[in-house]
Design an enzyme around this catalytic site. Structure first.
Site, PDB file in Angstrom:
ATOM      1  N   VAL A  11       0.830  -1.197   0.000  1.00  0.00           N
ATOM      2  CA  VAL A  11       0.000   0.000   0.000  1.00  0.00           C
ATOM      3  C   VAL A  11       0.870   1.255   0.000  1.00  0.00           C
ATOM      4  CG1 VAL A  11      -1.765   1.251   1.280  1.00  0.00           C
ATOM      5  CG2 VAL A  11      -1.844  -1.225   1.168  1.00  0.00           C
ATOM      6  N   THR A 121      -5.580  -0.738   6.672  1.00  0.00           N
ATOM      7  CA  THR A 121      -6.923  -1.291   6.901  1.00  0.00           C
ATOM      8  C   THR A 121      -7.088  -1.518   8.395  1.00  0.00           C
ATOM      9  OG1 THR A 121      -6.903  -2.295   4.743  1.00  0.00           O
ATOM     10  CG2 THR A 121      -8.466  -3.197   6.320  1.00  0.00           C
ATOM     11  N   PHE A 155      -7.964   0.362  -2.189  1.00  0.00           N
ATOM     12  CA  PHE A 155      -8.670  -0.762  -2.814  1.00  0.00           C
ATOM     13  C   PHE A 155      -7.771  -1.433  -3.859  1.00  0.00           C
ATOM     14  CE2 PHE A 155     -11.800   2.410  -1.431  1.00  0.00           C
ATOM     15  CZ  PHE A 155     -12.545   1.647  -0.547  1.00  0.00           C
ATOM     16  N   LEU A 156      -6.469  -1.466  -3.585  1.00  0.00           N
ATOM     17  CA  LEU A 156      -5.511  -2.009  -4.552  1.00  0.00           C
ATOM     18  C   LEU A 156      -5.499  -3.530  -4.516  1.00  0.00           C
ATOM     19  CD1 LEU A 156      -2.441   0.191  -3.502  1.00  0.00           C
ATOM     20  CD2 LEU A 156      -4.159   0.742  -5.221  1.00  0.00           C
ATOM     21  N   ASN A 227     -14.253  -5.805   1.040  1.00  0.00           N
ATOM     22  CA  ASN A 227     -13.479  -7.054   0.987  1.00  0.00           C
ATOM     23  C   ASN A 227     -14.338  -8.241   1.421  1.00  0.00           C
ATOM     24  OD1 ASN A 227     -11.170  -6.026  -0.060  1.00  0.00           O
ATOM     25  ND2 ASN A 227      -9.925  -6.225   1.776  1.00  0.00           N
ATOM     26  N   LYS A 270     -15.297 -16.792  -9.779  1.00  0.00           N
ATOM     27  CA  LYS A 270     -14.547 -17.994 -10.169  1.00  0.00           C
ATOM     28  C   LYS A 270     -14.497 -18.969  -8.999  1.00  0.00           C
ATOM     29  CE  LYS A 270     -11.136 -15.708 -12.479  1.00  0.00           C
ATOM     30  NZ  LYS A 270      -9.729 -15.518 -12.450  1.00  0.00           N
ATOM     31  N   CYS A 279      -5.354 -10.002   2.742  1.00  0.00           N
ATOM     32  CA  CYS A 279      -6.490  -9.094   2.995  1.00  0.00           C
ATOM     33  C   CYS A 279      -7.796  -9.806   3.307  1.00  0.00           C
ATOM     34  CB  CYS A 279      -6.671  -8.172   1.799  1.00  0.00           C
ATOM     35  SG  CYS A 279      -5.176  -7.305   1.366  1.00  0.00           S
ATOM     36  N   LYS A 339      -2.178 -15.996  -5.364  1.00  0.00           N
ATOM     37  CA  LYS A 339      -2.844 -15.748  -6.654  1.00  0.00           C
ATOM     38  C   LYS A 339      -1.731 -15.387  -7.645  1.00  0.00           C
ATOM     39  CE  LYS A 339      -3.686 -10.827  -6.308  1.00  0.00           C
ATOM     40  NZ  LYS A 339      -4.610  -9.740  -6.519  1.00  0.00           N
TER      41      LYS A 339
HETATM   42  C1  UGA Z   1      -8.155  -7.594  -2.224  1.00  0.00           C
HETATM   43  C2  UGA Z   1      -9.208  -6.673  -2.855  1.00  0.00           C
HETATM   44  O1  UGA Z   1      -9.609  -7.195  -4.115  1.00  0.00           O
HETATM   45  C3  UGA Z   1      -8.675  -5.257  -3.038  1.00  0.00           C
HETATM   46  O2  UGA Z   1      -9.688  -4.399  -3.528  1.00  0.00           O
HETATM   47  C4  UGA Z   1      -8.188  -4.731  -1.662  1.00  0.00           C
HETATM   48  O3  UGA Z   1      -7.638  -3.427  -1.756  1.00  0.00           O
HETATM   49  C5  UGA Z   1      -7.128  -5.676  -1.124  1.00  0.00           C
HETATM   50  O4  UGA Z   1      -7.699  -7.003  -1.001  1.00  0.00           O
HETATM   51  C6  UGA Z   1      -6.685  -5.154   0.218  1.00  0.00           C
HETATM   52  O5  UGA Z   1      -7.514  -5.117   1.138  1.00  0.00           O
HETATM   53  O6  UGA Z   1      -5.573  -4.657   0.330  1.00  0.00           O
HETATM   54  P1  UGA Z   1      -6.011  -8.931  -3.114  1.00  0.00           P
HETATM   55  O7  UGA Z   1      -5.899  -9.505  -1.734  1.00  0.00           O
HETATM   56  O8  UGA Z   1      -4.788  -8.408  -3.761  1.00  0.00           O
HETATM   57  O9  UGA Z   1      -7.073  -7.714  -3.142  1.00  0.00           O
HETATM   58  O10 UGA Z   1      -6.576 -10.110  -4.000  1.00  0.00           O
HETATM   59  P2  UGA Z   1      -7.795 -10.407  -4.982  1.00  0.00           P
HETATM   60  O11 UGA Z   1      -7.347 -10.289  -6.385  1.00  0.00           O
HETATM   61  O12 UGA Z   1      -9.018  -9.674  -4.611  1.00  0.00           O
HETATM   62  O13 UGA Z   1      -7.998 -11.970  -4.682  1.00  0.00           O
HETATM   63  C7  UGA Z   1      -8.240 -12.451  -3.359  1.00  0.00           C
HETATM   64  C8  UGA Z   1      -8.373 -13.952  -3.358  1.00  0.00           C
HETATM   65  O14 UGA Z   1      -9.596 -14.352  -3.969  1.00  0.00           O
HETATM   66  C9  UGA Z   1      -7.268 -14.676  -4.122  1.00  0.00           C
HETATM   67  O15 UGA Z   1      -6.868 -15.814  -3.380  1.00  0.00           O
HETATM   68  C10 UGA Z   1      -7.935 -15.090  -5.423  1.00  0.00           C
HETATM   69  O16 UGA Z   1      -7.355 -16.233  -5.996  1.00  0.00           O
HETATM   70  C11 UGA Z   1      -9.351 -15.374  -4.936  1.00  0.00           C
HETATM   71  N1  UGA Z   1     -10.382 -15.269  -5.971  1.00  0.00           N
HETATM   72  C12 UGA Z   1     -10.613 -14.087  -6.615  1.00  0.00           C
HETATM   73  C13 UGA Z   1     -11.164 -16.376  -6.266  1.00  0.00           C
HETATM   74  O17 UGA Z   1     -10.987 -17.475  -5.679  1.00  0.00           O
HETATM   75  N2  UGA Z   1     -12.156 -16.269  -7.194  1.00  0.00           N
HETATM   76  C14 UGA Z   1     -12.391 -15.106  -7.860  1.00  0.00           C
HETATM   77  O18 UGA Z   1     -13.319 -15.064  -8.712  1.00  0.00           O
HETATM   78  C15 UGA Z   1     -11.602 -13.987  -7.558  1.00  0.00           C
END
Ligand code: UGA
Length: 448
Positions: A11, A121, A155-156, A227, A270, A279, A339
């Site tokens: 962040v 956060t 919200f990154l 989140n 997904k 997060c 991820k």
């Molecule tokens: C998340 C939020 O999306 C951001 O908006 C927020 O700012 C951030 O947390 C934070 O609080 O700092 P992030 O943790 O980087 O971002 O990851 P995401 O891309 O949102 O994915 C989170 C998890 O959900 C991953 O394990 C991903 O594989 C999983 N996921 C995501 C799924 O299993 N299915 C999906 O359709 C989407």
């Protein structure tokens, strides 16, 4: 404007770089000297695509400075961002030690009027906590120097953080002070108006970014609830995927059919091994904790966590269905990061799955394009391979845990030849099922 960003994690670093790019004078500080030394030597302490380019450019332009002298940076700048970690404690409550420490230091260092912006956060009510700590620590000669606090959540998404910082879908300001709100608007003006030059002088003209002006408590809740809602969407879809498995439906078709309804949408739909990272797990638990603390029921949030834990053990069940006894089987795991496009392994599904497989006596090998060391929470018996083929040689089973795009280009003809059993568990419904079935693999997805 003269900005100090405290904390050079995801962040802080991304925020600092973004503000420097829109021509503010930014000092990014961290008490961790090793991180600052890396940055001073042009190395990134985190893997975040595109970030290094912007760091280099803004350091050259002298818009961006790195330092471990937090106190001097607070003194010299007018706007102070707090971007420190709030990791979960074992009870689920966020650990606010770093935040308290930084608030004390800000109080002690204040030498003129400052605007303190909290981007960490934090639990509901933390803006008030920061204010109290700063006040208590103001030195005698600076007792009359005023300061204001604004909650400005981020919200990154890791892996897309640079893009998200330049093109946010909303910006939230939590403050009831009009003067401070106007200053915040000025600070973010080029981002709000989307009229800056970004990505090699190739500006993408977009709509003005909506601003939400609210009280600090609501601002803090917007972050947690966002989140938690996204995690809920994923857990919901995972529950439907499990129903699909029972009734013989296809989750990909089901989610596509649902998602075309614009009220539902296609994002975060997904199904798979479940959500992880630094997060979602922390924030869903923290919101549930707050709900309990204030006497509200968190039944949905608790169920969301439960479904997510279950998803990881579904992989183990599927492995048992394919292999019978797990002991002495060789299992090749593709993907360690929580991820793709990140090297972050915090609360990664790979950790739970690998630890369980090792506990059951399997020889587990793992490969990830970016993670090349065993994460601290992972059983140290796992073998990290240098390429996916080494991982899968003589393996009885392949488990895909992270949907790195690189895995789509693997030579599956070769993989079929080198594996002992042609078994694949695709924890992300990511690989081409039909192609793999045609090649003679036994394929198990999630609800698919
Ligand atoms: C998340 C939020 O999306 C951001 O908006 C927020 O700012 C951030 O947390 C934070 O609080 O700092 P992030 O943790 O980087 O971002 O990851 P995401 O891309 O949102 O994915 C989170 C998890 O959900 C991953 O394990 C991903 O594989 C999983 N996921 C995501 C799924 O299993 N299915 C999906 O359709 C989407």
């Amino acid at each position: 404007m003269k900005v100090c960003v405290i904390g050079t994690g995801y962040v802080g670093l991304v925020t600092g770089v973004c503000l420097a790019e829109i021509e503010h004078n930014v000092i990014c500080v961290d008490k961790d000297e090793s991180k600052i030394n890396m940055l001073l030597n042009g190395k990134m302490p985190i893997y975040e695509p595109g970030l290094d380019k912007f760091v280099e450019k803004n350091v050259k332009k002298k818009n961006l400075i790195f330092s471990s002298d937090v106190e001097s940076a607070i003194k010299s700048q007018d706007i102070i961002f707090i971007c420190v970690g709030t990791p979960p404690t074992s009870a689920g409550k966020p650990d606010l030690n770093s935040l308290d420490e930084v608030s004390k230091l800000i109080g002690k260092s204040i030498n003129s009027y400052k605007v303190i912006i909290n981007k960490s956060t934090v639990p509901i009510g933390t803006a008030k906590r920061i204010k109290k700590i700063i006040k208590e620590n103001l030195s005698e000669e600076n007792k009359n120097n005023n300061f204001d606090i604004v909650s400005n959540p981020e919200f990154l998404k890791e892996g897309e953080a640079v893009e998200d910082a330049f093109f946010p879908e909303r910006i939230v300001f939590g403050s009831d002070n009009e003067k401070v709100i106007n200053l915040m608007k000025k600070l973010y003006e080029p981002i709000i108006n989307q009229d800056f030059d970004y990505a090699n002088n190739n500006p993408k003209k977009r709509e003005k970014v909506p601003i939400i002006i609210t009280d600090s408590t609501s601002s803090e809740l917007i972050k947690y609830a966002s989140n938690a809602f996204l995690a809920t969407k994923i857990s919901f879809v995972n529950e439907v995927a499990n129903i699909c498995e029972r009734v013989g439906a296809n989750i990909l078709d089901v989610t596509y059919g649902m998602g075309l309804d614009s009220r539902i949408g296609t994002k975060y739909m997904k199904a798979g091994i479940g959500w992880g990272g630094s997060c979602f797990p922390k924030d869903v638990r923290a919101l549930s904790f707050t709900a309990e603390e204030y006497g509200a029921h968190a039944s949905i949030l608790n169920a969301v966590i439960q479904v997510n834990n279950y998803q990881r053990f579904k992989i183990i069940q599927k492995a048992m269905d394919l292999l019978g006894i797990i002991e002495d089987k060789i299992i090749g795991v593709l993907g360690i990061a929580f991820k793709p496009n990140t090297d972050d392994t915090r609360e990664a599904p790979s950790v739970t799955v690998i630890n369980k497989l090792v506990e059951l006596g399997a020889e587990v090998r793992a490969y990830d394009p970016v993670v090349t060391k065993i994460p601290p929470e992972m059983d140290q018996k796992v073998i990290i391979s240098k390429d996916p083929y080494e991982t899968l040689k003589n393996a009885n089973l392949m488990v895909l845990v992270t949907d790195w795009v690189d895995f789509l280009d693997l030579d599956f003809v070769k993989i079929k030849q080198i594996m002992k059993n042609p078994y694949i568990i695709d924890g992300r419904n990511f690989l081409e099922k039909k192609k793999l079935l045609d090649l003679g693999f036994v394929y198990r997805g999630i609800g698919y």
